[in-house]
Design a protein around this motif. Structure first.
Motif, PDB file in Angstrom:
ATOM      1  N   ILE A 191      44.476  54.020  73.471  1.00 36.72           N
ATOM      2  CA  ILE A 191      44.637  53.801  72.139  1.00 36.72           C
ATOM      3  C   ILE A 191      46.109  53.448  71.572  1.00 36.72           C
ATOM      4  O   ILE A 191      46.323  52.421  70.870  1.00 36.72           O
ATOM      5  CB  ILE A 191      44.132  55.052  71.310  1.00 36.72           C
ATOM      6  N   LEU A 192      46.993  54.282  72.452  1.00 42.96           N
ATOM      7  CA  LEU A 192      48.543  54.068  72.118  1.00 42.96           C
ATOM      8  C   LEU A 192      48.806  52.556  72.538  1.00 42.96           C
ATOM      9  O   LEU A 192      49.776  52.228  71.697  1.00 42.96           O
ATOM     10  CB  LEU A 192      49.251  55.355  73.010  1.00 42.96           C
ATOM     11  N   PHE A 193      48.255  52.044  73.602  1.00 40.89           N
ATOM     12  CA  PHE A 193      48.667  50.931  74.130  1.00 40.89           C
ATOM     13  C   PHE A 193      48.205  49.710  73.219  1.00 40.89           C
ATOM     14  O   PHE A 193      48.962  48.823  72.756  1.00 40.89           O
ATOM     15  CB  PHE A 193      48.049  50.422  75.460  1.00 40.89           C
ATOM     16  N   GLY A 194      47.041  49.935  72.399  1.00 42.15           N
ATOM     17  CA  GLY A 194      46.568  48.911  71.699  1.00 42.15           C
ATOM     18  C   GLY A 194      47.541  48.852  70.428  1.00 42.15           C
ATOM     19  O   GLY A 194      47.900  47.921  69.810  1.00 42.15           O
ATOM     20  N   LEU A 195      47.928  50.302  70.058  1.00 39.66           N
ATOM     21  CA  LEU A 195      48.916  50.298  68.699  1.00 39.66           C
ATOM     22  C   LEU A 195      50.320  49.672  69.138  1.00 39.66           C
ATOM     23  O   LEU A 195      50.890  48.933  68.297  1.00 39.66           O
ATOM     24  CB  LEU A 195      49.134  51.761  68.345  1.00 39.66           C
ATOM     25  N   ALA A 196      50.655  50.119  70.397  1.00 40.06           N
ATOM     26  CA  ALA A 196      51.985  49.577  70.615  1.00 40.06           C
ATOM     27  C   ALA A 196      52.038  47.866  70.689  1.00 40.06           C
ATOM     28  O   ALA A 196      52.871  47.196  70.342  1.00 40.06           O
ATOM     29  CB  ALA A 196      52.423  50.001  72.067  1.00 40.06           C
ATOM     30  N   GLN A 197      50.958  47.366  71.199  1.00 40.44           N
ATOM     31  CA  GLN A 197      50.666  46.067  71.295  1.00 40.44           C
ATOM     32  C   GLN A 197      50.783  45.369  70.100  1.00 40.44           C
ATOM     33  O   GLN A 197      51.242  44.366  69.720  1.00 40.44           O
ATOM     34  CB  GLN A 197      49.394  45.793  72.064  1.00 40.44           C
ATOM     35  N   LYS A 198      49.970  45.938  69.117  1.00 40.56           N
ATOM     36  CA  LYS A 198      49.960  45.376  67.635  1.00 40.56           C
ATOM     37  C   LYS A 198      51.424  45.317  66.934  1.00 40.56           C
ATOM     38  O   LYS A 198      51.702  44.435  66.518  1.00 40.56           O
ATOM     39  CB  LYS A 198      49.294  46.215  66.664  1.00 40.56           C
ATOM     40  N   SER A 199      52.140  46.559  67.176  1.00 43.02           N
ATOM     41  CA  SER A 199      53.370  46.601  66.663  1.00 43.02           C
ATOM     42  C   SER A 199      54.371  45.697  67.261  1.00 43.02           C
ATOM     43  O   SER A 199      55.090  45.010  66.618  1.00 43.02           O
ATOM     44  CB  SER A 199      54.087  48.006  66.884  1.00 43.02           C
ATOM     45  N   VAL A 200      54.366  45.341  68.596  1.00 45.45           N
ATOM     46  CA  VAL A 200      55.313  44.503  69.392  1.00 45.45           C
ATOM     47  C   VAL A 200      54.939  42.909  68.893  1.00 45.45           C
ATOM     48  O   VAL A 200      55.857  42.180  68.607  1.00 45.45           O
ATOM     49  CB  VAL A 200      55.013  44.527  70.895  1.00 45.45           C
ATOM     50  N   LEU A 201      53.765  42.741  68.787  1.00 48.90           N
ATOM     51  CA  LEU A 201      53.161  41.480  68.092  1.00 48.90           C
ATOM     52  C   LEU A 201      53.695  41.117  66.900  1.00 48.90           C
ATOM     53  O   LEU A 201      54.280  40.171  66.596  1.00 48.90           O
ATOM     54  CB  LEU A 201      51.613  41.315  68.256  1.00 48.90           C
ATOM     55  N   ARG A 202      53.684  42.325  65.984  1.00 51.15           N
ATOM     56  CA  ARG A 202      54.243  42.147  64.678  1.00 51.15           C
ATOM     57  C   ARG A 202      55.682  41.910  64.514  1.00 51.15           C
ATOM     58  O   ARG A 202      56.277  41.069  63.935  1.00 51.15           O
ATOM     59  CB  ARG A 202      53.657  43.248  63.970  1.00 51.15           C
ATOM     60  N   MET A 203      56.383  42.523  65.740  1.00 55.62           N
ATOM     61  CA  MET A 203      57.826  42.202  65.553  1.00 55.62           C
ATOM     62  C   MET A 203      58.153  41.059  66.214  1.00 55.62           C
ATOM     63  O   MET A 203      59.088  40.393  65.606  1.00 55.62           O
ATOM     64  CB  MET A 203      58.349  43.511  66.644  1.00 55.62           C
ATOM     65  N   TRP A 204      57.520  40.706  67.224  1.00 55.53           N
ATOM     66  CA  TRP A 204      57.875  39.122  67.654  1.00 55.53           C
ATOM     67  C   TRP A 204      57.501  38.238  66.683  1.00 55.53           C
ATOM     68  O   TRP A 204      58.354  37.103  66.539  1.00 55.53           O
ATOM     69  CB  TRP A 204      56.939  38.674  68.837  1.00 55.53           C
ATOM     70  N   ASN A 205      56.392  38.522  65.750  1.00 56.95           N
ATOM     71  CA  ASN A 205      56.140  37.296  64.823  1.00 56.95           C
ATOM     72  C   ASN A 205      57.208  37.341  63.559  1.00 56.95           C
ATOM     73  O   ASN A 205      57.612  36.158  62.995  1.00 56.95           O
ATOM     74  CB  ASN A 205      54.782  37.601  64.130  1.00 56.95           C
ATOM     75  N   ARG A 206      58.079  38.415  63.588  1.00 61.17           N
ATOM     76  CA  ARG A 206      58.941  38.609  62.552  1.00 61.17           C
ATOM     77  C   ARG A 206      60.184  38.065  63.082  1.00 61.17           C
ATOM     78  O   ARG A 206      61.306  37.836  62.112  1.00 61.17           O
ATOM     79  CB  ARG A 206      59.265  39.998  62.155  1.00 61.17           C
ATOM     80  N   LEU A 207      60.486  37.743  64.268  1.00 63.26           N
ATOM     81  CA  LEU A 207      61.804  37.648  64.890  1.00 63.26           C
ATOM     82  C   LEU A 207      62.234  35.927  64.391  1.00 63.26           C
ATOM     83  O   LEU A 207      61.364  35.288  64.233  1.00 63.26           O
ATOM     84  CB  LEU A 207      61.615  37.644  66.518  1.00 63.26           C
ATOM     85  N   GLY A 208      63.576  36.078  64.346  1.00 63.12           N
ATOM     86  CA  GLY A 208      64.035  34.541  64.170  1.00 63.12           C
ATOM     87  C   GLY A 208      64.049  34.018  62.694  1.00 63.12           C
ATOM     88  O   GLY A 208      63.595  34.863  61.830  1.00 63.12           O
ATOM     89  N   GLY A 209      64.416  32.848  62.480  1.00 65.18           N
ATOM     90  CA  GLY A 209      64.411  32.293  61.226  1.00 65.18           C
ATOM     91  C   GLY A 209      65.384  32.739  60.310  1.00 65.18           C
ATOM     92  O   GLY A 209      66.007  33.673  60.721  1.00 65.18           O
ATOM     93  N   ALA A 210      65.341  32.467  59.014  1.00 61.97           N
ATOM     94  CA  ALA A 210      66.325  33.058  57.852  1.00 61.97           C
ATOM     95  C   ALA A 210      65.935  32.840  56.402  1.00 61.97           C
ATOM     96  O   ALA A 210      64.938  32.024  56.375  1.00 61.97           O
ATOM     97  CB  ALA A 210      67.489  32.071  57.929  1.00 61.97           C
TER      98      ALA A 210
END
Lengths: 226, 234
Positions: A205-224
């Protein structure tokens, strides 16, 4: 192959920033302190020490690791590479568990503890839990102070019941609490099948939550924002 | 002076956004309460568990000295984390070049929090001490705690070059606080191994009930501070 390189990179990163050096010194200090305490107290204190420090390093350092990776644009590189969030998280879990295991086994050997395999397994599982918790918190924060603040409730939830359990405070369902199962293993006691299943489900469960969080963070990276 | 005030206010805003300001107000009181009310109860539990007359009671003074150390270290730690953030974001260089300068920056980040923590520590010791100590001893304990906190932060910001190293150094430097407990746990001949730690002399001063032993603590803190500022990555 990709996974091996990721783990090797993380180990190199941790060595470069002094994790191994730090824990080598801490291990020496801990062993010296353990050898100075009376034999009758040693068992519980060694268990408490192993449970509360080496496996918890993932929680303690994850905020700084992620923030540094953010500021060095490492995450931007990883986000556009073929590496998946699962691999990124697994690599962190394995590399941090490795140091935890080395430190825990060194302390246990010096203290003359038995059942090293179960203790090692307990350390690795505890380390995975704390690393995942650290990761879930780390991807959401903007500063180190914020991270330290957000980890406090997790530390209380993680350590509080386990310490009480170690010193004999027990309720009917208390033994199935993941942290209590882990501290039992660190104490060298083999848990039953149901407890192992609970622990595995909890980590998944924790792994799933962490995976979701990391994916969300990666999607937000970069751009302006314009 | 105005630049220092503005810089300090800027740090407060930064901390306020992190919720750390609220925690900084509550945490030392919480720690003090735990020590004052929790330790005697814990003593009851562990003495019953280990079937002994007393376990923690002979060490109540150690808890008091720890309280005097932890409070300023907590405030200085928060400030050190802000410095690390600012350095990673390259704000520090800009502030050094401003009328604030390096000295003003250090005063706003470490000096003012240190002074505030002195007053708070004095109050907390008065309210939560487990053992009654004189006003003078209490003041020396608070003063030593502040000096230790400032050294602690200086070590974090001078030895480490980024946040991650900062966290590692924090973990290691926090062990310096253990010096206060040495007089209680080590034989006299062995404990002098820790002579270079100001915290050791503070512990020794309380253990021997000899306020003059604060002098080596202050002198050593001065030497540590001088060397760290001169080493100067902060």
């Amino acid at each position: 192959m990709r996974m091996e390189k990721l783990i090797a990179g993380d180990v190199k990163f941790q060595r470069k920033y002094g994790f191994y050096f730090l824990y080598a010194i801490l291990t020496i200090i801990y062993i010296t302190a353990i050898l100075a305490i009376p034999q009758s107290w040693r068992g519980k204190i060694v268990t408490l020490l192993i449970f509360s420090d080496p496996p918890a390093m993932g929680m303690f350092f994850m905020g700084a690791i992620v923030l540094l990776e953010k500021s060095q644009r490492v995450l931007c590189t990883l986000a556009v590479s073929p590496i998946t969030p699962q691999e990124y998280i697994a690599s962190k879990m394995i590399s941090v568990s490795l140091i935890s295991l080395l430190v825990a086994v060194s302390i246990a050997l010096a203290a003359g503890k038995d059942h090293l395999f179960i203790l090692g397994m307990g350390t690795v599982l505890t380390s995975m839990i704390f690393t995942l918790l650290g990761m879930i918190v780390a991807v959401k924060i903007e500063s180190l102070n914020q991270f330290i603040l957000w980890t406090v409730p997790f530390e209380i939830i993680g350590f509080g019941p386990a310490v009480l359990y170690l010193f004999g405070v027990d309720f009917p369902v208390f033994q199935y609490y993941p942290a209590n199962i882990c501290i039992n293993m660190v104490a060298g006691r083999l848990p039953g099948g149901l407890k192992i299943v609970i622990l595995c489900i909890f980590i998944a469960i924790l792994f799933g939550l962490a995976q979701k969080s990391v994916l969300r963070m990666w999607n937000r990276l970069g751009g302006a924002k314009l | 002076m105005k630049a220092v005030q503005i810089s300090f206010r800027q740090m407060l805003v930064f901390l306020k956004n992190d919720m750390m300001l609220a925690i900084a107000c509550v945490a030392p009181v919480f720690i003090g309460s735990i020590f004052c009310f929790g330790i005697p109860r814990l003593e009851g539990v562990v003495t019953e568990y280990f079937k002994m007359k007393s376990i923690l009671k002979p060490y109540y003074q150690v808890f008091d000295v720890f309280l005097a150390s932890i409070t300023p270290v907590f405030y200085c730690f928060v400030a050190a984390m802000v410095i690390l953030e600012e350095r990673d974001d390259h704000i520090t260089d800009a502030l050094y070049a401003s009328p604030l300068g390096k000295g003003g920056y250090l005063v706003s980040r470490l000096g003012i929090p240190g002074l505030l923590s002195f007053v708070i520590t004095e109050g907390l010791l008065l309210a939560f001490s487990l053992i009654h100590v004189s006003f003078l001893t209490r003041t020396f304990m608070a003063m030593n705690g502040v000096l230790q906190g400032v050294i602690f932060s200086l070590m974090v910001v001078t030895i480490s070059s980024n946040k991650l190293e900062g966290m590692a150094v924090t973990k290691l430097t926090s062990l310096m606080m253990l010096g206060v407990a040495m007089p209680w746990f080590l034989p006299e001949k062995v404990q002098y191994v820790f002579w270079f730690l100001p915290s050791y002399w503070m512990g020794k001063a309380v253990w021997c009930q000899e306020n003059l032993l604060v002098i080596p603590a202050v002198l050593l803190a001065g030497v540590w501070g001088y060397c760290l500022v001169k080493r100067g990555r902060c």
